[in-house]
Design an enzyme around this catalytic site. Structure first.
Site, PDB file in Angstrom:
ATOM      1  N   GLU A  75      52.643  23.508  79.891  1.00 12.51           N
ATOM      2  CA  GLU A  75      52.457  25.350  79.974  1.00 12.51           C
ATOM      3  C   GLU A  75      51.274  25.300  81.094  1.00 12.51           C
ATOM      4  O   GLU A  75      51.638  26.205  82.235  1.00 12.51           O
ATOM      5  CB  GLU A  75      50.773  25.222  79.552  1.00 12.51           C
ATOM      6  N   SER A 345      36.335  45.864  15.722  1.00  9.42           N
ATOM      7  CA  SER A 345      35.098  45.261  14.534  1.00  9.42           C
ATOM      8  C   SER A 345      33.794  44.445  15.877  1.00  9.42           C
ATOM      9  O   SER A 345      32.953  44.254  15.721  1.00  9.42           O
ATOM     10  CB  SER A 345      34.925  44.851  13.742  1.00  9.42           C
TER      11      SER A 345
END
Length: 597
Positions: A75, A345
């Protein structure tokens, strides 16, 4: 040198036209977005979470020297000798682009690539290229070469949603960036130009061809020997897997954890902040819960298409396991935390605790299971028991063990419906509640998480913390962002809580939940709505409280006779037996150990 000075000077002069360019000094405080990681309580990775960029930032010393050299070779081999631009390559590129009337050749250094990625748009134009050069010169005046290279390697795109060298190395080679070998490093360096084209996940032949170019350039520069070049080119690659888009191994859990994180920190911090999140989840227990739900769903799927399970440690209120439904791939709706269903319940323990807390009732107090009516608008409300019968005067213990409705409604009127609602709020229940006469029978919609958290407080003799999925959160460098060490508060009367625990053990031994017996002291309560749309069992030992809900998403009733004891309690039993296999038996504290109010 003269040519370099002329070109550089010309570019600086052009900066007059770019007075609105960004100030590169902001990079001193720049924090790139990072992937957040979610773990179980023992450090097993459960999920990676990120926005558009899957990134984990690492320091320069944590990057393989092979990779640094390979990237520089392909690069920007003159990176350490130029001032942000490479005049000869820039001049050559500018000439070619002017002649063509468009951008046909690049001349970007690593510094120019970095400023392009951070500050500029991806348009291909001569003015953009000049802006790159100007910003690169500015950047090199402020940061050292190593700082720029470190930013670049953490910023650049490596393919498959991997941003930064660390996540790319983990994805491609299942290892950290610092451990990359020369063959692996040259593959990585070759990806930068066109990551998906050269990805080994897409085309291994292209990958090796591109690797050969990188190795050739390194050999040309004298950075590797001919032997190293040949050996690296001949080395096969151990390829990892694409991880950026991986799914959670426990999706209901991680979905709920992310919601809690966003509540505390905001979405942006969670998606981009590089958090390390230790959850409360015990992955072994979680797998046990999932398997139990799957097996019982197969047994009753014709009657009920969904289940939810939440297990909480009463000592910490840490969520240890959670199943939000039968199959997350079919439905992402989390029934454990979001589905508000009538508990029937299973709500009665709140009423009985409130009665004990007055000091006027004990488990052996007598209550009349006889007909009664209460005004209800223009009509009267006459509660009925499940079997339609009445038992006359019975003990509170018996009334709760066999789940008689009429005594619960009478106690609700005696202690006050608003008192019961206030108790529920104290226990962390936030769902809306109306002060109706039938509230003691579960005439309210609650989530399994709310039920498990409230029962966990009973199990802990009145000590309460807010249920949570999170133990602690740090940032990517280890700084502590959240310490969720439990800080329980005593919110209930210990004698009343111990009395309730004593009575609820009888529900399993002699009452409606004998199918929940697990061979050790345990307490709990069944819940069944009149229409059989919802059945529950919520129960606990001192070390673990678990709520199980069974029903249909479309509220279709189950078969006649379906109860919490037949459908939900066996699920609870099978899970608790596995979850507690290595946990010592611990008895509940007796009411006599506390002072009665």
């Amino acid at each position: 040198m003269l040519v370099s000075a002329v070109v550089a000077g010309g570019l600086v002069g052009l900066a007059i036209s770019f007075r609105n360019l960004p100030d590169v000094r902001v990079l001193r405080n720049y924090v790139p977005s990072e992937t957040s990681y979610i773990y179980d309580i023992d450090g097993t990775l459960l999920f990676r979470l990120h926005d558009e960029a899957n990134r984990e930032v690492v320091n320069m010393e944590d990057i393989s020297p092979h990779l640094k050299r390979a990237v520089l070779a392909i690069e920007d081999s003159y990176f350490y000798s130029h001032n942000g631009i490479n005049p000869s390559s820039v001049g050559r590129a500018l000439l070619a682009n002017v002649q063509a009337g468009s951008t046909v050749e690049g001349g970007s250094t690593i510094t120019m690539q970095l400023v392009k990625n951070l500050f500029l748009t991806p348009e291909r134009s001569i003015s953009r290229k000049v802006a790159e050069a100007v910003l690169a010169l500015r950047l090199e005046q402020i940061f050292s070469k190593d700082e720029i290279l470190e930013m670049y390697l953490n910023q650049v795109y490596w393919g498959h949603n991997n941003y930064g060298v660390e996540t790319a190395a983990q994805s491609y080679f299942n290892k950290s960036a610092k451990d990359l070998t020369l063959p692996e490093a040259t593959v990585m360096a070759g990806l930068i130009q066109a990551p998906e084209r050269y990805s080994p996940f897409n085309n291994y032949t292209n990958t090796k061809q591109r690797q050969a170019i990188v190795l050739g350039r390194m050999r040309q520069l004298g950075w590797i020997s001919a032997e190293e070049q040949a050996s690296a080119q001949a080395s096969p690659l151990l390829i990892g897997e694409v991880k950026s888009f991986s799914t959670s191994s426990v999706p209901y859990v991680t979905d709920a954890t992310v919601l809690e994180l966003k509540d505390r920190f905001g979405a942006d911090a969670v998606l981009r902040g590089g958090m390390r999140v230790q959850t409360t989840i015990d992955l072994v227990m979680q797998r046990q819960a999932e398997e139990v739900v799957r097996s019982h769903n197969a047994r009753i799927s014709r009657m009920a298409d969904q289940m939810a399970l939440v297990a909480i440690d009463p000592r910490t209120h840490f969520v240890k396991a959670m199943v939000g439904g039968v199959d997350h791939s079919q439905s992402q709706f989390n029934r454990a935390t979001m589905a508000q269903r009538q508990p029937g319940s299973a709500f009665k323990p709140f009423v009985y605790y409130a009665a004990f807390a007055t000091g006027r009732y004990s488990p052996d107090s007598s209550i009349a299971d006889t007909p009664v009516s209460y005004p209800d608008g223009y009509r009267s409300y006459s509660p009925r028991n499940y079997d339609g019968s009445f038992m006359g005067d019975i003990s509170i213990r018996k009334a709760l063990e066999v789940s008689r409705n009429v005594p619960a409604v009478k106690l609700g009127q005696t202690v006050g419906i608003n008192t019961i609602i206030e108790l529920c709020r104290t226990l962390g229940i936030e769902s809306p509640m109306l002060p109706v006469t039938s509230l003691p029978l579960g005439a309210v919609d609650l989530t399994p998480m709310e039920m498990a958290g409230a029962y966990a407080t009973f199990a802990n003799n009145g000590w309460h913390s807010d249920p949570t999925f999170i133990v602690q959160v740090t940032d990517s460098t280890g700084n502590l962002l959240l310490d969720n060490t439990p800080n329980p508060q005593l919110v209930l009367d210990p004698w009343a809580a111990a009395s309730l625990n004593d009575v609820l053990q009888g529900v399993i031994v002699r009452g409606t939940a004998r199918t929940a017996a697990i061979g050790r002291p345990a307490a709990g309560k069944t819940g069944t709505t009149d229409s059989q749309r919802d059945v529950w069992f919520v129960g606990y030992v001192p070390q673990l409280a678990t709520a199980v809900w069974v029903g249909n998403d479309n509220y279709r009733p189950m078969r006649s006779g379906a109860t919490g004891g037949t459908y939900a309690a066996p699920v609870w039993r099978d899970f608790m037996r596995q979850a507690l296999a290595d946990t010592p038996v611990e008895p509940f504290k007796r009411p006599s150990e506390f002072v009665r109010p």
